[in-house]
Design a protein around this motif. Structure first.
Motif, mmCIF file in Angstrom:
data_model
loop_
_atom_site.group_PDB
_atom_site.id
_atom_site.type_symbol
_atom_site.label_atom_id
_atom_site.label_comp_id
_atom_site.label_asym_id
_atom_site.label_seq_id
_atom_site.Cartn_x
_atom_site.Cartn_y
_atom_site.Cartn_z
ATOM 1 N N ASN A 76 0.780 -1.298 -0.031
ATOM 2 C CA ASN A 76 0.119 0.087 0.067
ATOM 3 C C ASN A 76 0.989 1.162 -0.042
ATOM 4 O O ASN A 76 0.519 2.479 -0.750
ATOM 5 C CB ASN A 76 -0.823 0.033 1.149
ATOM 6 C CG ASN A 76 -2.143 -1.129 0.993
ATOM 7 O OD1 ASN A 76 -2.402 -1.245 -0.107
ATOM 8 N ND2 ASN A 76 -2.426 -1.546 2.069
ATOM 9 N N LYS A 81 -2.429 -1.823 -4.396
ATOM 10 C CA LYS A 81 -3.684 -1.948 -3.272
ATOM 11 C C LYS A 81 -3.663 -3.457 -2.851
ATOM 12 O O LYS A 81 -3.828 -4.312 -3.810
ATOM 13 C CB LYS A 81 -4.850 -1.389 -4.194
ATOM 14 C CG LYS A 81 -5.082 0.060 -4.284
ATOM 15 C CD LYS A 81 -6.394 0.270 -5.127
ATOM 16 C CE LYS A 81 -7.472 0.214 -3.932
ATOM 17 N NZ LYS A 81 -8.867 0.757 -4.561
ATOM 18 N N LEU A 83 -4.887 -6.090 0.344
ATOM 19 C CA LEU A 83 -5.988 -6.495 1.635
ATOM 20 C C LEU A 83 -5.279 -7.813 2.311
ATOM 21 O O LEU A 83 -4.608 -8.655 1.659
ATOM 22 C CB LEU A 83 -7.110 -6.757 1.165
ATOM 23 C CG LEU A 83 -7.981 -5.546 0.310
ATOM 24 C CD1 LEU A 83 -9.117 -6.262 -0.632
ATOM 25 C CD2 LEU A 83 -8.661 -4.564 1.299
ATOM 26 N N ASN A 100 -14.640 -6.309 -0.879
ATOM 27 C CA ASN A 100 -13.808 -5.415 -1.647
ATOM 28 C C ASN A 100 -12.775 -6.093 -2.607
ATOM 29 O O ASN A 100 -12.365 -5.649 -3.816
ATOM 30 C CB ASN A 100 -12.667 -4.612 -0.488
ATOM 31 C CG ASN A 100 -13.370 -3.399 0.061
ATOM 32 O OD1 ASN A 100 -14.508 -2.934 -0.567
ATOM 33 N ND2 ASN A 100 -13.230 -3.212 1.363
ATOM 34 N N ASP A 105 -10.445 -2.777 -7.072
ATOM 35 C CA ASP A 105 -9.490 -2.783 -8.116
ATOM 36 C C ASP A 105 -7.923 -3.225 -7.423
ATOM 37 O O ASP A 105 -7.036 -2.690 -7.725
ATOM 38 C CB ASP A 105 -9.197 -1.647 -8.910
ATOM 39 C CG ASP A 105 -8.769 -0.436 -8.069
ATOM 40 O OD1 ASP A 105 -9.255 -0.544 -6.771
ATOM 41 O OD2 ASP A 105 -8.580 0.614 -8.400
ATOM 42 N N PHE A 106 -8.059 -4.329 -6.277
ATOM 43 C CA PHE A 106 -7.097 -4.540 -5.543
ATOM 44 C C PHE A 106 -6.277 -5.774 -6.436
ATOM 45 O O PHE A 106 -6.774 -6.339 -7.151
ATOM 46 C CB PHE A 106 -7.577 -5.097 -4.331
ATOM 47 C CG PHE A 106 -8.050 -4.191 -3.460
ATOM 48 C CD1 PHE A 106 -7.339 -3.441 -2.385
ATOM 49 C CD2 PHE A 106 -9.577 -3.821 -3.374
ATOM 50 C CE1 PHE A 106 -7.678 -2.622 -1.553
ATOM 51 C CE2 PHE A 106 -9.982 -2.904 -2.517
ATOM 52 C CZ PHE A 106 -9.324 -2.303 -1.638
ATOM 53 N N LYS A 107 -4.996 -5.656 -6.233
ATOM 54 C CA LYS A 107 -4.189 -6.796 -6.563
ATOM 55 C C LYS A 107 -3.687 -7.729 -5.748
ATOM 56 O O LYS A 107 -3.294 -8.869 -6.337
ATOM 57 C CB LYS A 107 -2.792 -5.941 -7.323
ATOM 58 C CG LYS A 107 -3.226 -4.719 -8.413
ATOM 59 C CD LYS A 107 -3.660 -5.601 -9.432
ATOM 60 C CE LYS A 107 -2.932 -6.368 -10.156
ATOM 61 N NZ LYS A 107 -3.499 -6.671 -11.576
#
Length: 633
Positions: A76, A81, A83, A100, A105-107
């Protein structure tokens, strides 16, 4: 972007380390790959770069919660991005995170392995665009590995549901374990990429001594720079740190029983060089990329070559000369022998403890699946009059048989829920002005506060308000007394996650055959460590490399055995005679290490040029044999 462009853009490096580019190339081509890289070899880049080259989100399975949080924060901070979902999060938090991951649009989504089998996670799988399944600490999937975790077996099940290549990574795997990893992960074809395990800048030193404290002080004084001292139990970390401090040596201690904030502060202080030496249990070190560690001391004999090799390998990641020092004596050998007996309680004892855990929490037969129990081992042992070691190893074996997940020392964040309706909140007369400010800070930062208890970052909130964490906790507590919020304080505990309903007596699957096989594998690992310290006559590096399947390697030339073999008998005899005469005659047995340093040269025995060759090793032998008295502290 190409792989090298991504490396430059996000990490600022101009080139890859050895093997990284080969591993990335295999992953980008869509092939399953198992990468075995030594500690400090840059494993994270091997999956993070390919994931950034491909559409979708990478699932990263790792058992190390602290490492998971650290990597997510680092990503981050780089503008990537990411989580994570781990033990200790409640259902609302997990649901929000997975939502999410599926629709944002998390990678990267980091997961602790026990989450893979939950219905909530499975319900999101079909709407996730998964680019890679990444398996960190991949040796945990092999029951013949030194750190088998049954939850990892669910990754094999995941492959049937997700059409994505696997990137598996580990620093320690024997050839048999490497084969088992690929089988259990369902590799479409064998694809092992392995870097050489040689660490030419790392000198292995083994010392038999009854004076471990004296030897530890000699290492700390004789080798400049940062160091790590590994011990087996938590109490000794504090004792040795105090010893070093009393001798004017900068030190701190670290173990999993400390609070999250304490551990983070001590780790950062050590990484920045404000603290020189960290005395710790094996809870310290995973994922810490401090390049300038000049020595790693093992104060106690490790249980396995895998653990030793990984921990010792945290020294000298910058390529400069560093030392891995292992101290041992007869007490260590007796402990290893005792450990073989206590670490495998009888099958009957294991089943009895399975039922006692359920009884302790009031869980009847045929119920309990999915429950997460906060487990206080001391309270449990006292209640049933059980030995802590017996309980620990029984619970870990039950985990191996996939009945539950037992996670020790989990940090559970402070949680807050606002109980008052949003519109009525501003009409409440609060007794302290800081309360209103605190509520404003919380509402701006966290969504869902009015619906359920939300985890908060105490450090961030406190800094935002310009107060300390104790003052913040006082405000939260007072707001709870006013019935404005529901306040669930931070906790540091162990957690048992039940995989299924409680089984009836006689139905608990505990395979005696597997039990015996695991006991034999454990015995072999212990015996190898005993041989390493007490029987080895070859180069230490060659001994370790052969254990990991690297049969061809050259002597390192810098370990204690290589150096002793380079000395001639006549030189050793002359050194011994000089030491005897100086200590017994000239000093009449009353001498210090400083006296010897001035007369014979550097006392560290770590590879520095000594005025009289190898005198420190000879001195230790003379003291052990009683030919000269011990030196005065």
């Amino acid at each position: 972007m190409e792989a090298l462009d991504i490396l430059r853009t996000y990490w600022g490096y101009e080139s890859f380390r050895p093997m990284q580019e080969d591993i990335i190339r295999e992953a980008v081509a869509g092939r399953d790959v198992l990468a075995i890289l030594p500690t400090g070899g840059g494993k994270s880049v091997c999956f993070q770069v390919p994931a950034l080259m491909k559409e979708g989100i990478a699932l990263v399975v790792t058992p190390l919660i602290a490492l998971m949080k650290d990597q997510v924060q680092q990503l981050n901070d780089r503008g990537i991005k990411a989580l994570c979902v781990y033990t200790g999060m409640n259902r609302h938090e997990v649901d929000l995170t997975l939502n999410n991951a599926a629709h944002g649009d998390f990678k990267f989504l980091y997961l602790s392995p026990e989450r893979l089998g939950t219905r909530l996670f499975r319900s999101y799988l079909e709407v996730m665009d998964i680019s890679y399944i990444v398996v960190d600490e991949a040796h945990c999937i092999s029951q013949w590995g030194y750190d088998f975790r049954p939850d990892y077996l669910r990754i094999g099940e995941l492959r049937k549901l997700v059409d994505a290549p696997v990137i598996a990574l580990t620093a320690t795997a024997t050839p048999a374990v490497a084969d088992d990893i690929q089988d259990r992960l369902g590799f479409k074809r064998r694809n092992l990429l392995k870097s050489g395990f040689e660490r030419p800048n790392l000198s292995y030193i083994v010392r038999r001594t009854e004076d471990k404290n004296g030897q530890l002080l000699a290492v700390c004084r004789g080798v400049a720079g940062s160091g790590i001292v590994y011990v087996r139990n938590r109490a000794r970390t504090e004792e040795l740190a105090q010893l070093l401090l009393s001798q004017g040596i900068s030190a701190s201690f670290y173990h999993a029983g400390l609070g999250n904030l304490q551990r983070a502060q001590r780790q950062e202080s050590w990484k920045r060089g404000e603290t020189r030496i960290m005395v710790c249990t094996n809870a310290f070190g995973m994922g810490i990329d401090k390049p300038d560690v000049r020595f790693v001391v093992h104060y106690d004999l490790p249980d396995s070559p895998e653990a030793y090799f990984q921990e010792a390998g945290r020294g000298g990641r910058d390529g400069k000369r560093s030392f891995a020092v292992l101290l041992w004596n007869g007490t260590d050998l007796r402990r290893i022998s005792q450990l073989e007996r206590v670490s495998f309680p009888s099958i009957e004892t294991i089943e009895d403890i399975y039922h006692k855990v359920h009884i302790f929490f009031g869980i009847p037969y045929d119920t309990g699946a999915g429950r997460e129990l906060r487990f206080d081992s001391k309270e449990f042992c006292a209640h049933f009059h059980l030995q802590p070691q017996t309980v620990y190893y029984a619970m870990k074996y039950i985990e191996r048989e996939d009945h539950w997940t037992y996670s020790e020392d989990v940090d559970i964040d402070t949680r807050v829920q606002i109980l008052v309706d949003r519109t009525a909140l501003y009409d409440i007369a609060l007794p302290e002005s800081g309360m209103a400010e605190l509520l404003e800070v919380l509402m701006r930062r966290y969504a869902g506060l009015f619906s359920f208890a939300v985890p908060i970052d105490e450090e961030w909130v406190a800094s935002r308000m310009g107060i300390g964490i104790p003052a913040l906790r006082q405000l939260l507590y007072k707001l709870s007394l006013e019935h404005v919020i529901r306040y669930i304080p931070t906790d540091h505990t162990s957690v048992v996650f039940l995989h299924h309903d409680r089984l009836r007596e006689g139905n608990v699957a505990l395979s005696p055959r597997k039990y015996e096989q695991l006991r034999e594998a454990s015995r072999i690992r212990s015996a190898t460590m005993v041989d390493y310290v007490s029987e080895a006559t070859e180069c230490r590096s060659q001994f370790l490399l052969r254990y990991f399947g690297q049969m061809e390697s050259a002597p390192c030339g810098t370990c204690d055995i290589c150096r002793s073999q380079a000395e001639t008998p006549s030189r050793r005899e002359a050194t011994e005679a000089a030491l005897r005469a100086y200590i017994n005659d000239e000093k009449a047995g009353d001498y210090t290490l400083d006296d010897l340093r001035q007369t014979f040269g550097l006392p560290d025995g770590m590879g520095n040029t000594e005025t009289v060759s190898g005198w420190t090793e000879i001195l230790r032998r003379l003291i052990d044999e009683g030919a000269v008295p011990p030196y005065r502290q």
